[in-house]
Design an enzyme around this catalytic site. Structure first.
Site, PDB file in Angstrom:
ATOM      1  N   SER A  80       0.831  -1.200   0.000  1.00 55.18           N
ATOM      2  CA  SER A  80       0.000   0.000   0.000  1.00 55.18           C
ATOM      3  C   SER A  80       0.868   1.253   0.000  1.00 55.18           C
ATOM      4  CB  SER A  80      -0.904   0.016   1.229  1.00 55.18           C
ATOM      5  OG  SER A  80      -1.652  -1.167   1.324  1.00 55.18           O
TER       6      SER A  80
HETATM    7  N1  SAH Z   1      -0.483  -4.660   4.294  1.00 56.54           N
HETATM    8  C1  SAH Z   1       0.143  -5.021   3.061  1.00 56.54           C
HETATM    9  C2  SAH Z   1      -0.741  -4.788   1.857  1.00 56.54           C
HETATM   10  C3  SAH Z   1      -0.845  -6.014   1.066  1.00 56.54           C
HETATM   11  S1  SAH Z   1      -2.035  -6.018  -0.238  1.00 56.54           S
HETATM   12  C4  SAH Z   1       1.498  -4.377   2.914  1.00 56.54           C
HETATM   13  O1  SAH Z   1       1.918  -3.626   3.788  1.00 56.54           O
HETATM   14  O2  SAH Z   1       2.169  -4.656   1.946  1.00 56.54           O
HETATM   15  C5  SAH Z   1      -3.305  -6.990   0.477  1.00 56.54           C
HETATM   16  C6  SAH Z   1      -2.971  -8.403   0.840  1.00 56.54           C
HETATM   17  O3  SAH Z   1      -4.185  -9.012   1.287  1.00 56.54           O
HETATM   18  C7  SAH Z   1      -2.465  -9.277  -0.299  1.00 56.54           C
HETATM   19  O4  SAH Z   1      -1.226  -9.815   0.043  1.00 56.54           O
HETATM   20  C8  SAH Z   1      -3.527 -10.372  -0.414  1.00 56.54           C
HETATM   21  O5  SAH Z   1      -3.008 -11.654  -0.748  1.00 56.54           O
HETATM   22  C9  SAH Z   1      -4.131 -10.381   0.974  1.00 56.54           C
HETATM   23  N2  SAH Z   1      -5.464 -10.969   1.077  1.00 56.54           N
HETATM   24  C10 SAH Z   1      -6.509 -10.862   0.218  1.00 56.54           C
HETATM   25  N3  SAH Z   1      -7.555 -11.574   0.649  1.00 56.54           N
HETATM   26  C11 SAH Z   1      -7.176 -12.147   1.832  1.00 56.54           C
HETATM   27  C12 SAH Z   1      -7.810 -13.026   2.775  1.00 56.54           C
HETATM   28  N4  SAH Z   1      -9.074 -13.464   2.604  1.00 56.54           N
HETATM   29  N5  SAH Z   1      -7.116 -13.424   3.857  1.00 56.54           N
HETATM   30  C13 SAH Z   1      -5.829 -13.012   4.064  1.00 56.54           C
HETATM   31  N6  SAH Z   1      -5.177 -12.189   3.200  1.00 56.54           N
HETATM   32  C14 SAH Z   1      -5.833 -11.766   2.103  1.00 56.54           C
END
Ligand code: SAH
Length: 220
Positions: free
Chosen positions: A69
């Protein structure tokens, strides 16, 4: 907590300070959040080829069609979490670990962090990164986080890094009274919401338009 810094140019205090100055211009005022964002080496959470852009105000690819993000949204969500509700946050749950960056920032600001990731290689990498950085107050789980983590509930705070099409009712039940949750909701048009648990129920506020990757079901 201290974070070991390595010697490459990206860690230069100037580069990081520019990001903090920009966050202030964008309206972030919580000094604890700004200090944590200054401290966490964001460039170590992205591929080396992207490291020079790590402190720009952009989201960047972290493979598997996922992104880290943008700094503003990480700061904004944590600021909202810290400054709403009626009790200090001790335990916080993050859904969507991704590369582990936001979990690292959360770990600077809150004592106990739980984070869940459904894509195994991302989970593995985030776990290793957090351990290499000697961040010890984060528990990383390889699991579908769409239903939260009932076994570890209640939480004082919940933060979602992926957007569900509609607001989940199961998740807010895992909030302690006085606890709150910050999450993106929507499909094509997404909004950031704050949900606070009060003595008598839940209070919901719509904050601002956002753009997140979708929350997906099951493990991958
Ligand atoms: N907080 C992260 C942002 C990652 S993007 C950072 O600092 O980089 C969002 C993430 O949510 C992705 O890695 C995706 O695989 C995960 N995600 C999506 N659906 C999910 C679910 N049902 N359970 C766990 N993770 C999930």
């Amino acid at each position: 907590m201290t974070i070991r810094r390595n010697g490459i140019g990206m860690t230069s205090p100037r580069t990081r300070q520019r990001m903090i100055d920009r966050l202030r211009e964008q309206g972030i005022v919580d000094e604890a959040v700004l200090a944590a964002m200054y401290e966490v080496p964001r460039h170590l959470f992205v591929d080396e080829a992207l490291a020079s852009r790590a402190y720009d105000d952009v989201s960047l690819p972290i493979n598997y069609e996922q992104t880290i993000s943008q700094p503003y949204i990480v700061a904004r969500m944590i600021e909202v979490l810290r400054n709403s509700g009626s009790r200090p946050i001790r335990r916080v749950l993050e859904i969507g670990t991704g590369c582990g960056y936001q979990a690292a920032v959360l770990a600077h600001v809150f004592p106990e962090v739980y984070t869940m990731e459904r894509i195994e290689p991302l989970y593995q990498r985030a776990r290793k990164k957090l351990s290499d950085l000697e961040i010890k107050n984060v528990v990383v789980s390889y699991a579908d986080g769409s239903a939260g983590m009932p076994g570890a509930a209640p939480f004082d705070g919940i933060i979602m890094a992926a957007a569900a099409p509609v607001m989940s009712a199961a998740l807010r039940e895992q909030l302690a009274v006085g606890g709150r949750m910050v999450l993106p909701v929507g499909r094509l048009e997404q909004w950031l919401y704050l949900v606070e648990r009060t003595e008598s129920g839940f209070r919901e506020s719509r904050l601002e338009p956002v753009k997140f990757v979708p929350l997906l079901m099951g493990k991958a």
